[in-house]
Design a protein around this motif. Structure first.
Motif, PDB file in Angstrom:
ATOM      1  N   MET A   1       0.841  -1.205   0.000  1.00  8.83           N
ATOM      2  CA  MET A   1       0.000   0.000   0.000  1.00  8.83           C
ATOM      3  C   MET A   1       0.874   1.252   0.000  1.00  8.83           C
ATOM      4  N   SER A   2       0.384   2.292  -0.611  1.00 11.16           N
ATOM      5  CA  SER A   2       1.158   3.526  -0.702  1.00 11.16           C
ATOM      6  C   SER A   2       1.021   4.345   0.569  1.00 11.16           C
ATOM      7  N   ASN A   3       2.067   5.083   0.904  1.00  4.28           N
ATOM      8  CA  ASN A   3       2.034   5.953   2.075  1.00  4.28           C
ATOM      9  C   ASN A   3       1.786   7.408   1.698  1.00  4.28           C
ATOM     10  N   ASP A   4       1.248   7.660   0.493  1.00  5.61           N
ATOM     11  CA  ASP A   4       1.021   9.034   0.043  1.00  5.61           C
ATOM     12  C   ASP A   4       0.117   9.798   1.010  1.00  5.61           C
ATOM     13  N   ALA A   5      -0.816   9.073   1.632  1.00  2.29           N
ATOM     14  CA  ALA A   5      -1.756   9.740   2.548  1.00  2.29           C
ATOM     15  C   ALA A   5      -1.068  10.256   3.804  1.00  2.29           C
ATOM     16  N   LEU A   6       0.161   9.819   4.039  1.00  2.00           N
ATOM     17  CA  LEU A   6       0.863  10.197   5.268  1.00  2.00           C
ATOM     18  C   LEU A   6       2.137  10.989   4.996  1.00  2.00           C
ATOM     19  N   THR A   7       2.255  11.533   3.788  1.00  5.86           N
ATOM     20  CA  THR A   7       3.478  12.254   3.434  1.00  5.86           C
ATOM     21  C   THR A   7       3.629  13.533   4.254  1.00  5.86           C
ATOM     22  N   MET A   8       4.876  13.898   4.518  1.00  9.43           N
ATOM     23  CA  MET A   8       5.253  15.136   5.208  1.00  9.43           C
ATOM     24  C   MET A   8       4.627  15.271   6.595  1.00  9.43           C
ATOM     25  N   ARG A   9       4.547  14.138   7.294  1.00 10.41           N
ATOM     26  CA  ARG A   9       4.081  14.183   8.678  1.00 10.41           C
ATOM     27  C   ARG A   9       5.246  14.008   9.653  1.00 10.41           C
ATOM     28  N   GLY A  10       6.457  13.990   9.135  1.00  6.33           N
ATOM     29  CA  GLY A  10       7.615  13.803   9.987  1.00  6.33           C
ATOM     30  C   GLY A  10       8.029  12.348  10.047  1.00  6.33           C
ATOM     31  N   PRO A  11       9.050  12.004  10.845  1.00  6.80           N
ATOM     32  CA  PRO A  11       9.509  10.623  10.963  1.00  6.80           C
ATOM     33  C   PRO A  11       8.394   9.698  11.454  1.00  6.80           C
ATOM     34  N   VAL A  12       8.365   8.473  10.932  1.00  9.54           N
ATOM     35  CA  VAL A  12       7.312   7.510  11.269  1.00  9.54           C
ATOM     36  C   VAL A  12       7.190   7.320  12.778  1.00  9.54           C
ATOM     37  N   ALA A 354      -8.997  17.691  19.443  1.00 12.22           N
ATOM     38  CA  ALA A 354      -8.992  17.188  18.061  1.00 12.22           C
ATOM     39  C   ALA A 354      -8.292  18.147  17.102  1.00 12.22           C
ATOM     40  N   GLN A 355      -8.371  19.437  17.371  1.00 10.73           N
ATOM     41  CA  GLN A 355      -7.814  20.442  16.458  1.00 10.73           C
ATOM     42  C   GLN A 355      -6.295  20.341  16.316  1.00 10.73           C
ATOM     43  N   GLY A 356      -5.612  19.981  17.407  1.00  9.24           N
ATOM     44  CA  GLY A 356      -4.157  19.984  17.394  1.00  9.24           C
ATOM     45  C   GLY A 356      -3.566  19.146  16.284  1.00  9.24           C
ATOM     46  N   ALA A 357      -4.178  17.999  15.981  1.00  2.64           N
ATOM     47  CA  ALA A 357      -3.684  17.141  14.903  1.00  2.64           C
ATOM     48  C   ALA A 357      -4.448  17.375  13.604  1.00  2.64           C
ATOM     49  N   TRP A 358      -5.725  17.678  13.691  1.00  7.13           N
ATOM     50  CA  TRP A 358      -6.555  17.790  12.484  1.00  7.13           C
ATOM     51  C   TRP A 358      -6.162  18.983  11.631  1.00  7.13           C
ATOM     52  N   PHE A 359      -5.956  20.140  12.247  1.00 11.05           N
ATOM     53  CA  PHE A 359      -5.658  21.337  11.471  1.00 11.05           C
ATOM     54  C   PHE A 359      -4.364  21.211  10.660  1.00 11.05           C
ATOM     55  N   PRO A 360      -3.237  20.759  11.258  1.00 14.60           N
ATOM     56  CA  PRO A 360      -2.018  20.608  10.449  1.00 14.60           C
ATOM     57  C   PRO A 360      -2.182  19.611   9.308  1.00 14.60           C
ATOM     58  N   GLU A 361      -3.003  18.580   9.499  1.00 13.09           N
ATOM     59  CA  GLU A 361      -3.167  17.536   8.481  1.00 13.09           C
ATOM     60  C   GLU A 361      -4.003  17.999   7.287  1.00 13.09           C
TER      61      GLU A 361
END
Length: 482
Positions: A1-12, A354-361
């Motif tokens: 599966m591709s990880n495109d949905a998780l790009t630029m979120r920092g180190p795994v 919820a905003q802390g993670a949702w807004f940056p994403e």
């Protein structure tokens, strides 16, 4: 599966500094909230008579709340400046600069002359300092939340960003504890001391934030030459829909807080349902519980997603507007405290968590600071003038007006949540599980390889040492035989 949905979120698996960064960012949030929200408490309880004296206490309260709103109106400008600099120069410089600016402005409030001593100059100075507060607070949030988000592990973004978001109830708790203690001083010192005391917190915050490393995501953007020339213009041009959605999401939380907490303080005081000490005790209890509630909500979003938490919380808040005022109207102190706890720990903290993670994403990495800051701070204008509007509604409609306004804000949040995409759904969580497993395996192999390499290197050094010793002994022995 591709990880495109998780790009630029920092180190795994996050960085080794993830926890330190979250705590450092959270400490800054505590200090800035203490400074900014403390103004709201002072406006509700003291500033009406200190800076806007008159025969009608409601008129003084309206003027004080208008000044409170000026600071919120300045926050989008601070968000624009902070967001732009965060995307151009990095997240860390914005964190440090905003904290210094906020600290100096708040300390200055404690030194301001009152209307009685300086006349019209006093409220003018109050407004000017409040504008500076608004600029600093507007710039601060984007840098703090993104630093925590971009250092955190993929599977724990909600957990780590909620530490920063929990800084707000901690700041609220500290502010109200200080106001509760200073109330016994009487006179102007009752509100001056909390503002003057903030300079100590600022010094501590600067020491902590100076040790926080820059965001790894920003470093990647910089290294790959992806820094945008005009990030604010770029994010408005390409991602304005998410900005609008973010504004709607945020209004439910921040404007709802302005009704259920900021205005409620004044309502309880002016209707004599509770005195100043009882009101502050209620706030202390609510904010104390809110610290843990915010972090619990943030962790819940890591397990079920950001969107479900938001939808159910807004739906609850819509139904809670009328009961909220019915409960406090009883005048029973336990019910007043319970109402404040529900208003804060459920209706507000769940959305903040919820905003802390949702807004940056919702935004691309190279315009993330600008986009998240704009969405977060533009809504602050609505919240800033809400206590003023709510007071007018009370004059015209009684308590029903503020109750309906609270439910209306929650309805806006529900609408925004329904039209905003989930960024941490089942697919993203599955991809993160796979990536984390692969990363752990890779780290294990790397560790074993490094260990084997160290042993091999040590063996070679030992062999070389033995060979060297042998070569040293042979000539000596030969010389002895001779």
């Amino acid at each position: 599966m591709s990880n495109d949905a998780l790009t630029m979120r920092g180190p795994v698996s996050g960085t080794k500094d993830a926890r330190k960064v979250a705590i450092g960012s959270g400490v800054g949030a505590v200090i800035e909230t203490y400074d900014f929200i403390g103004f709201g408490t002072a406006a509700a309880l003291y500033f009406g008579t200190a800076f806007f004296p008159g025969g009608d206490p409601v008129t003084g309260t309206l003027a004080a709340f208008a000044t409170l709103g000026v600071g919120f109106a300045a926050r989008p400008i601070g968000g624009i400046i902070g967001g732009h600099l965060g995307d151009k120069l990095g997240r860390k410089p914005v964190l440090v600069a905003s904290l210094i600016l906020m600290g100096l402005a708040t300390f200055a409030i404690g030194l301001l002359p009152t209307y009685q001593t300086a006349g019209i100059i006093a409220p003018i100075l109050l407004v000017l300092v409040r504008i500076v507060q608004g600029l600093a607070f507007g710039a601060e949030w984007g840098g703090a939340i993104l630093m925590s988000y971009e250092h955190a592990p993929w599977k724990q973004k909600g957990k780590y960003t909620s530490i920063v978001q929990a800084g707000f109830p901690v700041g609220l708790l500290l502010a109200n504890l200080v106001f509760l203690a200073s109330g016994s001083l009487g006179g102007d010192w009752a509100w001056r001391v909390p503002f003057l005391a903030s300079i100590v917190l600022v010094a501590v915050g600067l020491i902590i934030r100076a040790k926080v490393p820059e965001s790894p995501v920003f470093e990647d953007v910089k290294e790959h030459g992806q820094i945008v020339k005009n990030p604010i213009i770029e994010v408005i041009k390409t991602d304005w829909r998410n900005i609008v959605r973010g504004i709607g999401l945020r209004i439910a939380e921040t404007a709802g807080y302005a009704v259920s907490i900021t205005y409620m303080i004044s309502y309880l005081h002016t209707t004599e349902l509770a005195d100043k000490s009882e009101t502050l005790i209620g706030l202390v209890v609510a904010s104390g519980i809110g610290i843990f509630a915010t972090m619990a909500w943030g962790r819940l979003t890591d397990r079920v997603g950001r969107r479900p938490v938001y939808i159910w919380s807004c739906l609850f808040a819509m139904l809670y507007g009328i009961p909220m005022f019915l409960l406090v109207n009883t005048g029973l102190f336990p019910l007043i405290i319970a109402t404040m706890v529900i208003s804060y720990a459920i209706c507000q903290n769940s959305l903040a968590g919820a905003q802390g993670a949702w807004f940056p994403e919702l935004f691309n990495a190279n315009t993330r600071s600008s986009g998240a800051s704009l969405a977060y701070q533009i809504s602050a204008m609505v919240a800033g003038f809400t206590p003023f509007v709510t007071t007018l509604l009370f004059i015209g409609m009684g308590w029903v007006g503020p109750a309906l306004l609270f439910s209306f804000y929650a309805a806006i949040g529900l609408w925004a949540a329904l039209i905003t995409r989930e960024t941490w759904g089942k697919r993203e969580r599955q991809l993160a599980d796979e990536a984390t497993t692969a990363d752990v395996a890779h780290r294990a192999v790397s560790t074993e390889g490094s260990s084997a390499a160290r042993h091999s290197h040590a063996a070679r050094r030992a062999d070389a040492s033995e060979h060297t010793d042998a070569t040293r002994v042979t000539p000596t022995s030969h010389e002895g035989v001779s």
